[in-house]
Design an enzyme around this catalytic site. Sequence first.
Site, PDB file in Angstrom:
ATOM      1  N   LYS A 138       0.850  -1.215   0.098  1.00 39.41           N
ATOM      2  CA  LYS A 138       0.120   0.173  -0.008  1.00 39.41           C
ATOM      3  C   LYS A 138       1.149   1.281  -0.029  1.00 39.41           C
ATOM      4  O   LYS A 138       1.552   1.446   1.028  1.00 39.41           O
ATOM      5  CB  LYS A 138      -0.962   0.124   1.137  1.00 39.41           C
ATOM      6  CG  LYS A 138      -1.990  -1.016   1.260  1.00 39.41           C
ATOM      7  CD  LYS A 138      -2.932  -0.893   2.113  1.00 39.41           C
ATOM      8  CE  LYS A 138      -4.253  -2.007   2.339  1.00 39.41           C
ATOM      9  NZ  LYS A 138      -5.133  -1.834   1.041  1.00 39.41           N
ATOM     10  N   ARG A 142     -10.214 -11.462   0.364  1.00 42.60           N
ATOM     11  CA  ARG A 142     -11.222 -12.460  -0.111  1.00 42.60           C
ATOM     12  C   ARG A 142     -10.242 -13.999  -0.102  1.00 42.60           C
ATOM     13  O   ARG A 142     -11.172 -14.920  -0.358  1.00 42.60           O
ATOM     14  CB  ARG A 142     -11.617 -11.901  -1.501  1.00 42.60           C
ATOM     15  CG  ARG A 142     -10.249 -11.772  -2.609  1.00 42.60           C
ATOM     16  CD  ARG A 142     -10.808 -10.898  -3.583  1.00 42.60           C
ATOM     17  NE  ARG A 142     -10.549  -9.554  -3.451  1.00 42.60           N
ATOM     18  CZ  ARG A 142     -10.953  -8.538  -4.435  1.00 42.60           C
ATOM     19  NH1 ARG A 142     -10.942  -8.885  -5.796  1.00 42.60           N
ATOM     20  NH2 ARG A 142     -11.021  -7.434  -4.218  1.00 42.60           N
TER      21      ARG A 142
HETATM   22  N1  BES Z   1      -8.546  -3.932   3.330  1.00 38.82           N
HETATM   23  C1  BES Z   1      -8.469  -3.572   2.006  1.00 38.82           C
HETATM   24  C2  BES Z   1      -9.636  -2.770   1.566  1.00 38.82           C
HETATM   25  C3  BES Z   1      -9.777  -1.499   2.277  1.00 38.82           C
HETATM   26  C4  BES Z   1      -9.289  -0.042   1.473  1.00 38.82           C
HETATM   27  C5  BES Z   1     -10.432  -1.105   3.241  1.00 38.82           C
HETATM   28  C6  BES Z   1      -9.521   1.104   1.893  1.00 38.82           C
HETATM   29  C7  BES Z   1     -10.842   0.354   3.721  1.00 38.82           C
HETATM   30  C8  BES Z   1     -10.013   1.251   3.327  1.00 38.82           C
HETATM   31  C9  BES Z   1      -8.326  -4.693   1.066  1.00 38.82           C
HETATM   32  O1  BES Z   1      -7.670  -5.760   1.444  1.00 38.82           O
HETATM   33  C10 BES Z   1      -7.835  -3.950  -0.199  1.00 38.82           C
HETATM   34  O2  BES Z   1      -6.646  -3.577  -0.366  1.00 38.82           O
HETATM   35  N2  BES Z   1      -8.347  -4.205  -1.237  1.00 38.82           N
HETATM   36  C11 BES Z   1      -8.101  -3.528  -2.408  1.00 38.82           C
HETATM   37  C12 BES Z   1      -8.427  -4.766  -3.603  1.00 38.82           C
HETATM   38  C13 BES Z   1      -7.787  -4.351  -4.938  1.00 38.82           C
HETATM   39  C14 BES Z   1      -6.339  -4.548  -4.885  1.00 38.82           C
HETATM   40  C15 BES Z   1      -8.561  -4.928  -5.831  1.00 38.82           C
HETATM   41  C16 BES Z   1      -8.475  -2.374  -2.555  1.00 38.82           C
HETATM   42  O3  BES Z   1      -9.773  -2.026  -2.372  1.00 38.82           O
HETATM   43  O4  BES Z   1      -7.740  -1.381  -3.162  1.00 38.82           O
HETATM   44 MN    MN Z   2      -5.448  -5.639   0.954  1.00 42.38          MN
END
Ligand code: BES
Ligand code: MN
Length: 498
Positions: free
Chosen positions: A276, A352
């Site tokens: 991230k 997921r």
């Molecule tokens: N935990 C995150 C989702 C999330 C993002 C929750 C921001 C709260 C705030 C999840 O694991 C994630 O990183 N999702 C990605 C998915 C993408 C790589 C398809 C996302 O939402 O960016």
């Molecule tokens: Mn994630």
Amino acid sequence: IAPSHQHPMEICLFPATLQSWTGDVLVVGMFEGDMEDRLNDLEKRCGGSLAQRLEQKMFTAKSGEIANFQLLQSNPSQLVIVGLGEAQKLMLDDLRKAAALGARASIGSSGTLGMMLPWEPLVPAAAAIAIAEAVRLSLYKDVRFRSTPEPRSTPTKLELIGLPDTAGADLQTVHPICAGVELARELVAAPPNSLTPASLAETAAQLAHEHGLQLKVLERADCAEKEMGAYLAVCQGSDLDPKFIHLTYHPQGPIQRRLALVGKGLTFDSGGYNLKVGTAQIELMKFDMGGSAAVLGAARAIAELRPKGVEVHIIVAACENMVNGSAVHPGDIVRASNGTTIEINNTDAEGRLTLADALVYACEQKPDAIVDLATLTGACVVALGEEIAGFWTSDEHLAQGLSTAADAAGEGLWRMPLQSSYRDGLKSLHADVKNTGPRPGGSITAALFLKEFIDESIPWAHIDIAGTVWSEKGRGLDPSGATGYGVRTLVNWICSQS
Ligand code: BES
Ligand code: MN
Ligand code: ZN
């Protein structure tokens, strides 16, 4: 870190009129353009010239308005008047907001808080619960991580004035439910060096011990034996062992329904090698176990309320998404416990993967319905914001049940489409599926990915709480930070089937 045991306030109906009420802080609700009668009543109790003083403050009882009077006398020594907006538009949520506002104004007092909010035409029992929950939840403050918490006192007793006897019917549910919400908030707020997969499992063990639930924890080797390749892939770059938690509530007497609640339990989500970066607030990713916090909070409430006829399974595949030399590579292909092969084209779509094996396990319990909660996608936050969670299901009855439960709880929940044509976005060149689809419709393809692991004969709903798990500024009865979202909806939903 021990839970912050704030002694819960005593909550009851005050059986007589305002004139005979005695206490320390009095909160009174008023409607716009309809203050006269109430002010007369109030002036009789607290002394004169209120109308004039409200006029000086330009108080017109708009929703969210507040006028705070420190009185020179005691009993009460503080009078708080809160606005409820237009009488014809009164909703439970207006009562929650006004109660929260009034309760926060009472901080500093340690005596009896009297609250008199007009409730007609709402159902008095629902009004009483809404007000009482809002008071307890808005007064809650998490001070576990302060070396010396600033001294703070809150009223020890809440008396609801002006509600009929029938309003007391379900008031005893307030403390168990709020304790569940507060547990969820504390789990979410705890930092990732304190709240680990192991400590989450310990919390489950404590719940099992204190409230008579059954607990089974699968260790890494047990999960390997069950061939949970998707879940284990996520945690292979972490120094912390995964903990697969399975708590069960067994009711007394015959069982009519068996339900499963599954919560995403990433105690930290770095993104993995798809780290991230940029705008993503990586330090907030301690809240990525918000789904597991909600189901454990609900478990705590259910264990105390002991609804009849429903058996409830609470399932959490807890772990951390980290990077090291043995972490998953972007591009790895893994095999979930139902045999489905997955190309991990993005290591940040890890939730997921853990849910895939958790949902297969949930289906193996052969429940009558499954609901999962997960901080799954940023796309859901973009779509619905901070106040509304999205949910996906192809079962109309389950959709109805969840919507009704969320409405009664005052938690925002909006149904989203399981657009099956978008399944194409998950096609992989070599594996059965990939874990990440294109950016547009990202929360829908996430739901469709989960669907791959569900036995089609079991009604299932997925709730994406990525937006609602945390509140930047605080809202309504939620302080800023962890909200405990989902607990009240889940408890209402479960109790509606008992
Ligand atoms: N935990 C995150 C989702 C999330 C993002 C929750 C921001 C709260 C705030 C999840 O694991 C994630 O990183 N999702 C990605 C998915 C993408 C790589 C398809 C996302 O939402 O960016
Ligand atoms: Mn994630
Ligand atoms: Zn995540």
